[in-house]
Scaffold this motif. Sequence first.
Motif, short mmCIF file in Angstrom:
data_model
loop_
_atom_site.label_atom_id
_atom_site.label_comp_id
_atom_site.label_asym_id
_atom_site.label_seq_id
_atom_site.Cartn_x
_atom_site.Cartn_y
_atom_site.Cartn_z
N LEU A 190 0.87 -1.18 0.00
CA LEU A 190 0.00 0.00 0.00
C LEU A 190 0.90 1.23 0.00
CD1 LEU A 190 -2.91 1.13 0.14
CD2 LEU A 190 -2.58 1.31 2.61
N LYS A 191 1.08 1.83 -1.16
CA LYS A 191 2.01 2.95 -1.28
C LYS A 191 1.30 4.30 -1.29
CE LYS A 191 5.44 0.21 -3.79
NZ LYS A 191 6.25 0.06 -5.03
N ASN A 192 0.06 4.32 -1.75
CA ASN A 192 -0.66 5.60 -1.87
C ASN A 192 -2.08 5.45 -1.35
OD1 ASN A 192 1.39 7.27 -3.37
ND2 ASN A 192 1.14 5.60 -4.85
N PRO A 193 -2.28 5.39 -0.03
CA PRO A 193 -3.64 5.26 0.51
C PRO A 193 -4.48 6.47 0.14
CG PRO A 193 -2.07 5.80 2.25
CD PRO A 193 -1.26 5.51 1.02
N ASP A 194 -5.77 6.24 -0.08
CA ASP A 194 -6.66 7.33 -0.45
C ASP A 194 -7.41 7.89 0.76
OD1 ASP A 194 -8.39 5.26 0.10
OD2 ASP A 194 -9.28 5.16 -1.90
N PHE A 195 -7.11 7.39 1.96
CA PHE A 195 -7.82 7.83 3.16
C PHE A 195 -6.94 8.66 4.10
CE2 PHE A 195 -6.32 3.47 3.58
CZ PHE A 195 -5.51 3.54 4.71
N CYS A 196 -5.64 8.73 3.80
CA CYS A 196 -4.75 9.54 4.62
C CYS A 196 -3.48 9.84 3.84
CB CYS A 196 -4.40 8.83 5.94
SG CYS A 196 -3.24 7.45 5.76
N ARG A 197 -2.69 10.74 4.37
CA ARG A 197 -1.36 10.99 3.80
C ARG A 197 -0.37 10.05 4.48
NH1 ARG A 197 -0.07 16.39 5.55
NH2 ARG A 197 -1.86 16.16 6.95
N LEU A 198 0.43 9.39 3.68
CA LEU A 198 1.45 8.48 4.19
C LEU A 198 2.82 9.05 3.84
CD1 LEU A 198 2.64 5.82 5.29
CD2 LEU A 198 2.14 4.79 3.05
N GLU A 199 3.63 9.31 4.86
CA GLU A 199 4.97 9.83 4.63
C GLU A 199 5.97 9.05 5.48
OE1 GLU A 199 5.35 14.07 4.74
OE2 GLU A 199 3.36 14.40 3.83
#
Length: 369
Positions: free
Chosen positions: A55-64
């Motif tokens: 999961l590299k680009n979740p659409d429910f939050c920002r992941l950094e």
Amino acid sequence: MTKLRVVVLGLSLSSSWGNGHATTFRALLKAFAARGHDILFLERDVPWYASHRDLKNPDFCRLEFYSGLEDLERYRNVIAEADAVIVGSYVPEGVLVGQWVQQTAKGVVAFYDIDTPVTLAKLERGDHEYITPALIRDYDVYFSFTGGPTLDHLMNHYGSPAARALYCSVDPEAYPALDHEKRWDLSYLGTYSADRQPTLERLLIEPARRAPHLRFVVAGPQYPADIDWPPNVERIDHVPPGEHPSFYARSRYTLNVTRADMIRAGYSPSVRLFEAAACGTPIISDIWDGIETLLQPGQDIVLAQTPEEVLEVLDTWAATRRDALRASAQKRILAEHTAAHRAASMERDLLEAMDRQHRDYSLALEVGA
């Protein structure tokens, strides 16, 4: 409704390889975002998860990602201004991360322990890998994977101002019931753990030895090469979350095995219980205190201690009895234990902590005046 700005520093959101944290965070935070909240997830960039990201680009939050403690300084302002900051268990350098967050954040600071019985056993040994007694007292909320008496212990013995159960859950959209031809009579999905292995031996491997006419599977990474698997036990190294529903759909029954520390504590359900039940797969489980508060033995789930009890179910239960079991469990989980239920609970507890913080601040001003 109040829109909360929340920062989560967790073990992993990007990779489910070798840990159950990722699927727990994904379901919970997706449902929390659906309630209108803004979420930033900060994950330590480590090679063993970087090479297994699903999961590299979740659409429910920002992941950094951050490289270490010094790199967290980039997020000082966003952490300082967040309404709530949640630190998870097993975060690398978790004690130092927790201290820095508590010193930096102006809002509510919480700890989410997805490993509570393991954490408490470590603390009793003086092992402060990712949390200390002093940190527990200074977290405004201690969200615990374990409920029951453990919550009182966290407050009375360790001084937590608010220990609250936050069990894992399931996202029904991600874990639907599928209609597939059955490939295995009994499956198990889980990363290798030395303290779970004796139970897996007793409730799956030994039944497989005694019933060569039945088909079994163990899926998960890190199993030692010297395990003597019977010929009718298939091994799968890793099943990514997106393939879990298909895995369960191909299982006549699935097995739930609990870590020793969690059995001793009780009230520590595995995420696999919720996921398998949502997928409509009947569950055979080991036994621990509190399981009846989630799934009713005999009606929603089968409890077993011996190979004979497992084989009785696999060899003698009619399809109608099996179908009644899975339907009852699915109905209960979807009615009480989805990610939406957990998100609502977490929101309520965070808002209560914010209210306590504001009251304490107002009282301090009055005393100072």
